[in-house]
Every structure is written in C-alpha cells, then in structure tokens.
Motif scaffolding. Structure first.
Motif, PDB file in Angstrom:
ATOM      1  N   ILE A 116       0.845  -1.188   0.000  1.00 15.92           N
ATOM      2  CA  ILE A 116       0.000   0.000   0.000  1.00 15.92           C
ATOM      3  C   ILE A 116       0.882   1.241   0.000  1.00 15.92           C
ATOM      4  N   GLN A 117       0.596   2.155  -0.925  1.00 13.49           N
ATOM      5  CA  GLN A 117       1.369   3.387  -1.037  1.00 13.49           C
ATOM      6  C   GLN A 117       0.633   4.509  -0.305  1.00 13.49           C
ATOM      7  N   HIS A 118       1.341   5.170   0.593  1.00 14.58           N
ATOM      8  CA  HIS A 118       0.785   6.282   1.371  1.00 14.58           C
ATOM      9  C   HIS A 118       0.402   7.422   0.427  1.00 14.58           C
ATOM     10  N   ALA A 119      -0.757   8.026   0.648  1.00 13.37           N
ATOM     11  CA  ALA A 119      -1.273   9.077  -0.237  1.00 13.37           C
ATOM     12  C   ALA A 119      -0.390  10.321  -0.265  1.00 13.37           C
ATOM     13  N   ARG A 179       4.040   8.873  -0.352  1.00  9.81           N
ATOM     14  CA  ARG A 179       4.318   7.917  -1.436  1.00  9.81           C
ATOM     15  C   ARG A 179       5.141   6.717  -0.955  1.00  9.81           C
ATOM     16  N   ARG A 194      -7.480   6.987   1.648  1.00 10.58           N
ATOM     17  CA  ARG A 194      -6.989   7.753   0.499  1.00 10.58           C
ATOM     18  C   ARG A 194      -5.777   7.114  -0.177  1.00 10.58           C
ATOM     19  N   HIS A 195      -5.240   6.087   0.424  1.00 11.04           N
ATOM     20  CA  HIS A 195      -3.999   5.481  -0.070  1.00 11.04           C
ATOM     21  C   HIS A 195      -4.249   4.648  -1.327  1.00 11.04           C
ATOM     22  N   THR A 196      -3.157   4.197  -1.936  1.00  9.78           N
ATOM     23  CA  THR A 196      -3.244   3.409  -3.166  1.00  9.78           C
ATOM     24  C   THR A 196      -2.772   1.989  -2.885  1.00  9.78           C
ATOM     25  N   LEU A 244      -0.693   4.399   8.020  1.00 12.19           N
ATOM     26  CA  LEU A 244      -1.805   4.357   7.062  1.00 12.19           C
ATOM     27  C   LEU A 244      -3.179   4.502   7.717  1.00 12.19           C
TER      28      LEU A 244
END
Length: 138
Positions: free
Chosen positions: A12-15, A18, A79-81, A55
């Motif tokens: 998971i990439q932090h919004a 990154r 909101r993360h990816t 996260l």
C-alpha cells in the motif's frame, strides 16, 4: 463449516509520502462482525481490521451469501493506493461425517481419451447432417 483464508502480502502506497508499506496476511484476523437476514438466509459479513501507525485503519471485508458462498470482497484503505492486495476468500472445511474424497482424476489419461470421444461424437452428429428440416403447416 466455512472460514476466511488469507495469503500473500499487501503493498500500500501512502497518499502523501508515497512510501510503500507491506502488510502480511498473517497480521489479519477475520471475524464475523454481522449478519443481515435476506431471502436465502443470512448474509454474513466477515472483516479483518488493522490499525497501521502510518496508514490508519485498514479493513478487508468478505460477504458470505447465501451461507457457504462467497458473495463479494472489499478492501478499504482510505486515500492510499493499493499496489498489490492480499489474496483472501472463503474456504470450506470438510464435515467430520463426510467421507474423504477419492484421489483427483488422472488428467493425462482423460486427455488421451478425448480425441476418440470427439471422433465418436462426430460420427453420431454426422448422421444428422443430411436430414432436411420438415416444415409443415397446421
């Protein structure tokens, strides 16, 4: 009896930063958190929730409806990816009264038999090739 099984690692990439964080499936503990009565019985909601220091709250949800059938899954990460998700799904434990299943079929042997079966089917269907449709009147 059914349960939720999970494997793999979520990335998971932090919004904002990154930065990519990894969540291992072993960190998740799925629990049945609710059920709603529907036409074919209860719809059971299973969920695993994880509080991550960077996260925030992450959830993995699975709905079972009708009982014993996986209806849908949903991963909520705010909101993360999500770059890669954990694989999770409904699994069935064999009943204690259920006799053990025989060994898996011999697929190579079945594949060897297939051409002869197709030829036999072609011969049967060939009998119908010359038939003329009979369209009559009432």
């Amino acid at each position: 009896m059914t349960y939720v099984a999970a494997s793999g690692t979520a990335r998971i990439q932090h919004a904002d930063t990154r930065e990519v964080f990894e969540i291992d499936a072993d960190e998740l503990d799925f629990e049945a958190i609710g059920a709603d009565e529907r036409s074919m019985g209860p719809e059971i909601h299973h969920q695993a929730e994880l509080e991550h220091p960077e996260l925030g709250t992450l959830t993995w949800g699975l709905w079972e409806y009708p009982v014993g059938i996986e209806n849908m899954t949903e991963t909520e990460i705010g909101r993360h990816t999500i770059l890669e998700d954990i694989e999770y799904g409904l699994r069935h434990e064999p009943d204690e009264d259920e006799p053990p299943k025989d060994d898996e079929p011999d697929l190579p042997a079945l594949r060897r038999q297939l051409p002869a079966q197709i030829d036999a089917l072609d011969q049967i269907l060939g009998q119908f090739a010359d038939l003329q449709p009979r369209i009559g009147h009432n």
